[in-house]
Design an enzyme around this catalytic site. Sequence first.
Site, PDB file in Angstrom:
ATOM      1  CG  HIS A  29      -1.930  -1.136   1.141  1.00 46.51           C
ATOM      2  ND1 HIS A  29      -1.771  -2.294   1.867  1.00 46.51           N
ATOM      3  CD2 HIS A  29      -3.068  -1.291   0.430  1.00 46.51           C
ATOM      4  CE1 HIS A  29      -2.779  -3.105   1.614  1.00 46.51           C
ATOM      5  NE2 HIS A  29      -3.578  -2.517   0.746  1.00 46.51           N
ATOM      6  CG  HIS A  33      -1.398  -0.018  -4.337  1.00 48.20           C
ATOM      7  ND1 HIS A  33      -2.030  -0.994  -5.091  1.00 48.20           N
ATOM      8  CD2 HIS A  33      -2.335   0.451  -3.478  1.00 48.20           C
ATOM      9  CE1 HIS A  33      -3.293  -1.098  -4.695  1.00 48.20           C
ATOM     10  NE2 HIS A  33      -3.492  -0.238  -3.716  1.00 48.20           N
ATOM     11  CG  HIS A  71      -6.873   3.557  -2.959  1.00 45.37           C
ATOM     12  ND1 HIS A  71      -5.951   3.834  -3.946  1.00 45.37           N
ATOM     13  CD2 HIS A  71      -6.668   2.280  -2.585  1.00 45.37           C
ATOM     14  CE1 HIS A  71      -5.221   2.759  -4.166  1.00 45.37           C
ATOM     15  NE2 HIS A  71      -5.636   1.797  -3.355  1.00 45.37           N
ATOM     16  CG  ASP A  72      -4.505   1.717   0.063  1.00 46.41           C
ATOM     17  OD1 ASP A  72      -5.455   1.566   0.857  1.00 46.41           O
ATOM     18  OD2 ASP A  72      -4.234   0.904  -0.835  1.00 46.41           O
TER      19      ASP A  72
END
Length: 159
Positions: A29, A33, A71-72
């Site tokens: 993550h 990514h 998103h992470d």
Amino acid sequence: VRAALGISADRMRAFLAAVEGGYHSVPYHNSVHAACVTHGLHWLLTCSDNLRGVAPAPLQMLAVLLAAMVHDLGHDGCNNSFHCAANDEIAVRYAYSSPLERHHLASLFAILKEPAESHSLPPPPRCPAALPPHKHNPGPKMARTDGRERAGRQRSTSQ
């Protein structure tokens, strides 16, 4: 998208650098990514017959790509179950309810809160006061704190 929204290349580069800096060097993550997810989503939204046109306006496309980018954000390599079982700071801060997802969003908000001249995107327009009530959104609800039920409902006397 950037040009259509009047965001300078320098400001966008600075914002992307701040987002990249918010990712940790963990095995999965991480910022690589996030870039892969963002690129894949952009391709799906612009080249795929199934999703082309889902985000037709520049602001919609920016919102979708921004979600993919962050998103992470701030992920430390552990999952929600670990954070909750360990009673760590992230789990406690977000009341054990999707702590990582809430942390990712809060990390983005922290970047967006920075002064506009440093590295953030232009501030978003003010939110509308409230959506008008309709069958799926009946409007604001008031919680009663005096122990009485709302009008029209009978309080049960059985224990």
